[in-house]
Design an enzyme around this catalytic site. Sequence first.
Site, mmCIF file in Angstrom:
data_model
loop_
_atom_site.group_PDB
_atom_site.id
_atom_site.type_symbol
_atom_site.label_atom_id
_atom_site.label_comp_id
_atom_site.label_asym_id
_atom_site.label_seq_id
_atom_site.Cartn_x
_atom_site.Cartn_y
_atom_site.Cartn_z
ATOM 1 N N ARG A 202 -2.238 7.346 -6.311
ATOM 2 C CA ARG A 202 -2.660 7.264 -4.904
ATOM 3 C C ARG A 202 -4.179 7.407 -4.778
ATOM 4 O O ARG A 202 -4.808 8.058 -5.590
ATOM 5 C CB ARG A 202 -1.984 8.357 -4.080
ATOM 6 C CG ARG A 202 -0.476 8.209 -4.007
ATOM 7 C CD ARG A 202 0.135 9.324 -3.194
ATOM 8 N NE ARG A 202 -0.354 9.338 -1.833
ATOM 9 C CZ ARG A 202 -0.300 10.392 -1.027
ATOM 10 N NH1 ARG A 202 0.216 11.521 -1.453
ATOM 11 N NH2 ARG A 202 -0.766 10.318 0.197
ATOM 12 N N HIS B 171 -3.349 -5.044 1.722
ATOM 13 C CA HIS B 171 -2.688 -5.309 3.010
ATOM 14 C C HIS B 171 -2.686 -6.809 3.312
ATOM 15 O O HIS B 171 -3.563 -7.285 4.046
ATOM 16 C CB HIS B 171 -3.442 -4.581 4.132
ATOM 17 C CG HIS B 171 -3.256 -3.109 4.143
ATOM 18 N ND1 HIS B 171 -2.426 -2.478 5.038
ATOM 19 C CD2 HIS B 171 -3.786 -2.144 3.367
ATOM 20 C CE1 HIS B 171 -2.456 -1.170 4.810
ATOM 21 N NE2 HIS B 171 -3.278 -0.942 3.804
ATOM 22 N N CYS C 176 0.831 -1.202 0.000
ATOM 23 C CA CYS C 176 0.000 0.000 0.000
ATOM 24 C C CYS C 176 0.874 1.264 0.000
ATOM 25 O O CYS C 176 1.521 1.530 -1.004
ATOM 26 C CB CYS C 176 -0.992 -0.055 1.144
ATOM 27 S SG CYS C 176 -2.468 0.894 0.788
ATOM 28 N N GLU D 34 -1.008 -8.464 5.304
ATOM 29 C CA GLU D 34 -0.803 -8.734 6.737
ATOM 30 C C GLU D 34 -2.123 -8.757 7.506
ATOM 31 O O GLU D 34 -2.183 -9.259 8.619
ATOM 32 C CB GLU D 34 0.174 -7.696 7.337
ATOM 33 C CG GLU D 34 -0.390 -6.312 7.598
ATOM 34 C CD GLU D 34 -0.579 -5.457 6.334
ATOM 35 O OE1 GLU D 34 -0.367 -5.959 5.225
ATOM 36 O OE2 GLU D 34 -0.969 -4.282 6.492
HETATM 37 N N1 GLN Z 1 -3.606 6.436 0.980
HETATM 38 C C1 GLN Z 1 -2.301 6.140 1.481
HETATM 39 C C2 GLN Z 1 -1.224 6.926 0.719
HETATM 40 O O1 GLN Z 1 -1.529 7.491 -0.281
HETATM 41 C C3 GLN Z 1 -2.009 4.663 1.416
HETATM 42 C C4 GLN Z 1 -3.007 3.911 2.231
HETATM 43 C C5 GLN Z 1 -2.488 2.679 2.904
HETATM 44 O O2 GLN Z 1 -1.286 2.447 3.017
HETATM 45 N N2 GLN Z 1 -3.407 1.904 3.447
HETATM 46 O O3 GLN Z 1 -0.117 6.968 1.114
#
Ligand code: GLN
Length: 203
Positions: A117, A181, A90, A183
């Site tokens: 993003r 994610h 992420c 994890e």
């Molecule tokens: N929205 C976050 C970013 O742009 C990433 C979100 C996440 O790691 N769950 O950095």
Amino acid sequence: MTGNVKETNRIALPRIGVLAIQGDYAAHAAALEEAGATPVEVRKPEQLAEVDGLILPGGESTTMLKFLERHGFFLALEKFCGSKPVFGTCAGAILLAREVRNPAQHSLGVLDAVVERNAYGRQIDSAILHSETTLPGGLLEMVFIRAPRFAEIGAGVEALAFRDSSPALVRQGKIMAATFHPELSTDRRVHRLFVETVQAART
Ligand code: GLN
């Protein structure tokens, strides 16, 4: 003597760092332990010398980036990415990408991919989906939280799972990245793949 055997086993496990400045690093550390590695919380660039691989967790990439740039961590990390396996999830995937959009942001640039993003808007910014994957063992659960999207990946980047038609789990040599994610799921296939990558790079 049992004690000695145990100690030997522990030492033989790969030591994998989890960048522990912000975000959900504790869940990654637990997942690494389940996947057969010894997790190490990394908070200082010097600690990179003690680990065989590194996870850049989810969180807020902008916050992580500010910390990394302020503490001389960024250059050390760039160097580390050139020699050891790194897995970004992420926000961590955003840090690894060659180009960041929405908005543009500095990155390590070690993964040949363009990442957007917060690509799924406010209404549906979090979701749990099940995707076909090239990893053996059937559908893969993917937890997305304010997730990015890989808008493009280079020819040398392998896609291992998708969200709609966009790659969600990718690998380029020793670099792995996920827009979700892993994890936060109980399935450990993704962490096991990274542990195997680290083990292969060690030998
Ligand atoms: N929205 C976050 C970013 O742009 C990433 C979100 C996440 O790691 N769950 O950095």
